[in-house]
Design an enzyme around this catalytic site. Structure first.
Site, PDB file in Angstrom:
ATOM      1  N   GLU A 122      63.356  46.336   2.935  1.00 55.52           N
ATOM      2  CA  GLU A 122      63.613  45.134   3.718  1.00 55.52           C
ATOM      3  C   GLU A 122      64.129  43.980   2.843  1.00 55.52           C
ATOM      4  O   GLU A 122      65.066  43.301   3.208  1.00 55.52           O
ATOM      5  CB  GLU A 122      62.305  44.741   4.422  1.00 55.52           C
ATOM      6  CG  GLU A 122      62.411  43.585   5.387  1.00 55.52           C
ATOM      7  CD  GLU A 122      63.226  43.944   6.632  1.00 55.52           C
ATOM      8  OE1 GLU A 122      63.527  45.135   6.829  1.00 55.52           O
ATOM      9  OE2 GLU A 122      63.550  43.013   7.394  1.00 55.52           O
ATOM     10  N   ASP A 123      63.516  43.784   1.695  1.00 55.88           N
ATOM     11  CA  ASP A 123      63.742  42.540   0.954  1.00 55.88           C
ATOM     12  C   ASP A 123      64.523  42.679  -0.354  1.00 55.88           C
ATOM     13  O   ASP A 123      64.696  41.703  -1.065  1.00 55.88           O
ATOM     14  CB  ASP A 123      62.387  41.879   0.623  1.00 55.88           C
ATOM     15  CG  ASP A 123      61.639  41.481   1.884  1.00 55.88           C
ATOM     16  OD1 ASP A 123      62.301  41.286   2.918  1.00 55.88           O
ATOM     17  OD2 ASP A 123      60.398  41.359   1.835  1.00 55.88           O
TER      18      ASP A 123
END
Ligand code: MN
Length: 439
Positions: free
Chosen positions: A73-74
């Site tokens: 996700e990051d």
């Protein structure tokens, strides 16, 4: 970050460590330079999540996935990178957590919450994904003070409506209780402060009393030749808060600020101890719960009883075996924690069918109410037993009213009574009393 490494060394054999350490190093590199709202390096978060899972006794893939749970996700990392480096199983877990992050709970209607939980469980094709997600939420709640008030409110509400019921359903009471107390702190700061201050004081006042009960129970075990453990434990704030709200009680009217636990070896001993306790102290009618014969849906098992001393002090006792105790604390996570020890094959089968049940998710989550209802046919059928404020038991005919109670005390009290309080609330003089009421 040092503690999580220590815990890896302390809890996992050498051949598992390499995988865990490489997940640790990979996440550290990928999150390099990122910061949390607290100003700490972002990497402290996945470490904290991994630590929660190690404490729960989760398996190697779960802990590795905890380190990696935010990298897709990051960070620039892709699913293919994770598969290549750590294999399909770990990717599936990381991917599951990432997917759950993307669904957002918007409304706050109970119906929607139920549906949302169903969706949540359905999307997590592996129950370990939910456990990782719970650990993730727990750490986010622990560090919520760094966010804006608006986000604190929103996240706490969501936690209380979605995550704590999930933790409860999976029987992981350690996580459930901590999450609930954290939510309370943000959703009703004054109520929380009030409880923290007053409960500490009351527990201090009650300390000698709990000590006395523990000693008496230890003596009782010894005299019966039963090996076991006895300890007192304060209940978590939120359960007391809920009781006060739902039942309109003041803190003074909550008898079970702390419960005393008796841990023995066998189921037979549980019942034996219960009988002996009831011989020594009078049980409060309607408060005996046999969750051994009828376990809660999350497989929680224990005998509960509330008894009253000769001096009118009420207290709750929970009696269970060691294995039931582990289940009560760790719930489904106990499956991984004790996998090595292979406690019992039947228990294992039960847990498997339980997972299917969870995935299926029929019916409501209101365990406690269901069970209280089904257990209401109690031992005292033909008479109504109520308490004076000092814990004295008064026997009355069924359907008796506060006026009958007053006359049962003394005819002068009956002649002069002008009002009645039942369980701390003012009621009409012609209202019907229920077994267990304090009048
Ligand atoms: Mn996270």
């Amino acid at each position: 970050m040092k503690t999580v490494l220590d815990k890896i060394y302390a809890n996992y054999p050498e051949n598992d460590r390499e995988l865990l350490l490489s997940a640790y190093r990979y996440a550290e590199t990928m999150h390099e330079g990122q910061k949390r709202a607290s100003g700490e390096p972002y990497f402290t978060h996945p470490c904290a999540v991994a630590e929660i899972l190690i404490d729960l006794g989760m398996d190697v893939p779960s802990v590795a996935a905890a380190f990696l749970h935010d990298v897709i996700e990051d960070t620039p990392a892709t699913a293919e990178d994770i598969r290549g480096l750590f294999g399909t199983e770990i990717l599936t877990l990381v991917d599951g957590v990432t997917k759950l992050d993307k669904i957002h709970y918007q409304t706050h209607e109970e119906e929607d919450a139920e549906n949302f939980r169903k969706i949540f469980v359905a999307m997590a094709n592996d129950v370990r994904v939910i456990i990782i997600k719970l650990a993730d939420r727990l750490h986010n709640m622990r560090s919520l003070n760094f966010l804006s008030n608006e986000r604190q409110q929103r996240i706490s509400k969501e936690t209380l409506e979605i995550f704590t019921p999930l933790a409860g359903r999976l029987g992981i009471s350690q996580i459930k209780c901590e999450l609930e107390d954290l939510c309370l702190k943000y959703l009703d700061p004054e109520g929380y402060e009030y409880l923290v201050t007053n409960i500490h004081q009351k527990l201090a006042e009650r300390h000698d009393f709990v000590d006395f009960v523990v000693k008496e129970l230890k003596k009782l075990l010894e005299e019966s030749g039963i090996g076991g453990e006895v300890f007192g434990r304060p209940k978590h704030f939120y359960s007391i808060y809920k009781k006060m709200k739902n039942q309109g009680k003041s803190l003074d009217q909550i008898y079970d600020l702390s419960a005393v636990r008796v841990i023995v070896e066998t189921t037979e001993e549980c019942y034996e101890v219960l009988g002996k306790i009831h011989k020594q102290w009078k049980p409060v009618p309607g408060r005996i719960k046999d969750y051994i014969a009828t376990p809660k849906r999350n497989l929680y098992q224990s005998l509960h009883t509330t008894v009253v001393t000769n001096f009118g002090q009420f207290f709750e006792i929970q009696i269970r075996t060691r294995e039931m105790h582990e289940m009560a604390e760790y719930g489904i996570a106990a499956h991984w924690k004790y996998k090595e020890q292979k406690i019992s094959e039947t228990g294992f089968d039960q847990r498997l069918s339980w997972i299917r049940d969870v995935m299926d998710w029929q019916g409501s989550l209101n365990d406690s109410k269901e069970f209280v209802d089904s257990l209401k046919n109690d031992l005292y059928d033909n008479e109504l037993l109520v308490f004076t404020p000092h814990g004295k038991v008064i026997s009355l005919p069924l359907e008796a009213t506060p006026v009958d109670f007053a006359y049962a005390i003394h005819s002068e009290v009956g002649n002069k009574c002008v009002g009645a309080k039942v369980n701390g609330k003012i009621v009409a003089l012609n209202s019907t009393l229920n077994t267990g009421d304090v009048v």
